[in-house]
Write a protein that holds these residues in place. Structure first.
Motif, PDB file in Angstrom:
ATOM      1  N   THR A  16       8.395  31.810  -3.762  1.00 18.27           N
ATOM      2  CA  THR A  16       7.274  30.894  -3.655  1.00 18.27           C
ATOM      3  C   THR A  16       6.151  31.377  -4.558  1.00 18.27           C
ATOM      4  O   THR A  16       6.161  32.500  -5.054  1.00 18.27           O
ATOM      5  N   SER A  18       3.388  32.246  -3.666  1.00 22.85           N
ATOM      6  CA  SER A  18       2.691  33.352  -3.023  1.00 22.85           C
ATOM      7  C   SER A  18       3.361  34.683  -3.322  1.00 22.85           C
ATOM      8  O   SER A  18       2.885  35.738  -2.929  1.00 22.85           O
ATOM      9  N   VAL A  20       6.430  35.532  -2.297  1.00 24.33           N
ATOM     10  CA  VAL A  20       7.376  35.901  -1.259  1.00 24.33           C
ATOM     11  C   VAL A  20       8.762  35.424  -1.670  1.00 24.33           C
ATOM     12  O   VAL A  20       8.977  34.254  -1.936  1.00 24.33           O
ATOM     13  N   ARG A 219       4.236  27.944   6.629  1.00 24.02           N
ATOM     14  CA  ARG A 219       3.976  27.959   5.182  1.00 24.02           C
ATOM     15  C   ARG A 219       3.204  26.708   4.813  1.00 24.02           C
ATOM     16  O   ARG A 219       3.500  25.613   5.300  1.00 24.02           O
ATOM     17  N   ASP A 230       0.109  28.515  -2.371  1.00 22.11           N
ATOM     18  CA  ASP A 230       1.360  28.384  -1.623  1.00 22.11           C
ATOM     19  C   ASP A 230       1.587  29.683  -0.867  1.00 22.11           C
ATOM     20  O   ASP A 230       1.688  30.751  -1.472  1.00 22.11           O
ATOM     21  N   GLY A 231       1.640  29.594   0.458  1.00 26.00           N
ATOM     22  CA  GLY A 231       1.860  30.802   1.241  1.00 26.00           C
ATOM     23  C   GLY A 231       1.545  30.590   2.705  1.00 26.00           C
ATOM     24  O   GLY A 231       1.495  29.453   3.189  1.00 26.00           O
ATOM     25  N   ARG A 232       1.331  31.666   3.422  1.00 27.31           N
ATOM     26  CA  ARG A 232       0.959  31.581   4.833  1.00 27.31           C
ATOM     27  C   ARG A 232      -0.460  31.041   4.954  1.00 27.31           C
ATOM     28  O   ARG A 232      -1.346  31.432   4.171  1.00 27.31           O
ATOM     29  N   ASP A 235      -3.285  33.391   4.727  1.00 27.53           N
ATOM     30  CA  ASP A 235      -3.512  34.012   3.420  1.00 27.53           C
ATOM     31  C   ASP A 235      -4.170  33.061   2.424  1.00 27.53           C
ATOM     32  O   ASP A 235      -4.957  33.503   1.575  1.00 27.53           O
ATOM     33  N   ILE A 236      -3.833  31.775   2.502  1.00 23.22           N
ATOM     34  CA  ILE A 236      -4.270  30.868   1.428  1.00 23.22           C
ATOM     35  C   ILE A 236      -5.401  29.928   1.833  1.00 23.22           C
ATOM     36  O   ILE A 236      -5.993  29.281   0.969  1.00 23.22           O
TER      37      ILE A 236
END
Length: 279
Positions: A16, A18, A20, A219, A230-232, A235-236
Motif C-alpha cells: 500500500t 503507507s 505496508v 484501512r 493510504d493506511g490506518r 496514522d493518516i
C-alpha cells in the motif's frame, strides 16, 4: 495503454502507499490508473491494491473520483491510461440507496435473484434455497415474500448486501452504504460489514461519513483525483491530509482514543464548552 484484465495466476504480495506489505494475494491491482469523462480527468495516476482479507474505506469530496474508482474495479469504466487487474470474477456490488427505486414492484426474493437467475423472475428451487440461506445469514429470515418498500431502511440495505452475497463474492464493493440512512441504520450496516469481514469477505467501500464510519475501518484511503494518503486511520487522519483531500481546513481531536474530525474553529468551541462543564 489502457487495460482491464483478469489474472488467475498468483500475484506477488501487495504494497500500500503507507508502505505496508501484505503476503495476501491481491484481488485487485490498479497501476497508473487514469479515468475521465469527456475531456476531464477524474482519476489521475492511481496506484491502489486490494489484498484478500482487506477492509478498505475510500473517502473524499463529491467529484473526487470515489465512485469512478469503484466502477473501474468493477470493469464498468475503462481506463484512459494504466490498468486494472483482477484475480477474481466474483465481485459483489451494493449501489447507493439513493439510486434505488423503492416503489418498483418486486419482492425481497426477486431483488436478490434478479441478477443471477437465468429465468428471472422465475426462480429455481436451488436459487430459492440459496437466497433464503443468505437472508437467514443477514437476519432477514422470513422476509423473502415481502415487498421491498415495506422494509425499514436498515432491512433494505441488508437486502442489497444479500443480493451481492448471493453471488458468493470474493470481494464486496459498496458505494456510500451509509448515505441517506438514519443513525440506527448506519450502526446496523457497520456491524453487518464487520461481521462479514470477520467471516472472510474482503470489502471496499466509499463513504462521506468520516466520524461514523471511516475512522473505524482497518484501512482508509483519502482520494481527490489522486491518492492523498493510504493506511490506518490513526496514522493518516491528520489535518494536513484532510485539507489536501477536502480542500478545507479541518481539525482532528481525540475522544476515547478515537479521532474526531471537526471543521476548523469548531475544535476551539468544543474545548471551551468542555472546560466550562469541567469547571
Amino acid at each position: 495503454m489502457n487495460t482491464v484484465s483478469m489474472n488467475t495466476a498468483t500475484m506477488s504480495g501487495a504494497t500500500t502507499m503507507s508502505g505496508v506489505t501484505t503476503n495476501s494475494q491481491p484481488l485487485v491491482v490498479c497501476e497508473h490508473l487514469v479515468c475521465g469523462y469527456g475531456h476531464g480527468t477524474v482519476l489521475d495516476h492511481i496506484d491502489f491494491t486490494i489484498a484478500r482479507g482487506d477492509f478498505v474505506g475510500i473517502v473524499g469530496p463529491s467529484g473526487s473520483g470515489k465512485t469512478t474508482l469503484l466502477k473501474a474495479i468493477l470493469g464498468s469504466v475503462r481506463p484512459a491510461h494504466g490498468s486494472v487487474t483482477r484475480s477474481t470474477t466474483k465481485v459483489g456490488y451494493v449501489p447507493q440507496v439513493e439510486s434505488v427505486d423503492w416503489n418498483f414492484p418486486v419482492t425481497v426474493l426477486e431483488v436478490i435473484t434478479m441478477t443471477k437467475s437465468r429465468w428471472w423472475p422465475r426462480i429455481t428451487p436451488d436459487e430459492r434455497d440459496r437466497a433464503n440461506e443468505v437472508l437467514e445469514r443477514l437476519g432477514l429470515g422470513g422476509l423473502a415474500g415481502r415487498h421491498i418498500r415495506e422494509l425499514s431502511g436498515g432491512q433494505q440495505q441488508r437486502v442489497f448486501v444479500a443480493r451481492a452475497l448471493f453471488h458468493e463474492p470474493d470481494l464486496l464493493v459498496l458505494d456510500e452504504p451509509t448515505s441517506g440512512v438514519d443513525v440506527n441504520t448506519r450502526h446496523e450496516v457497520l456491524h453487518l460489514l464487520a461481521d462479514l469481514h470477520e467471516q472472510g469477505t474482503s470489502i471496499v467501500l466509499t463513504t462521506h461519513d468520516l466520524n461514523g464510519l471511516a475512522t473505524h475501518l482497518p484501512r482508509l484511503v483519502c482520494l481527490n483525483r489522486r491518492i492523498i494518503a493510504d493506511g490506518r486511520p490513526s496514522d493518516i487522519i491528520t489535518s494536513a491530509n484532510l485539507e489536501a483531500t477536502f480542500g478545507a481546513p479541518m481539525e482532528v481531536l481525540e475522544h476515547s482514543g478515537m479521532p474526531v474530525i471537526v471543521e476548523s474553529g469548531a475544535g476551539e468551541l468544543m474545548r471551551r464548552f468542555g472546560s466550562r462543564r469541567a469547571s
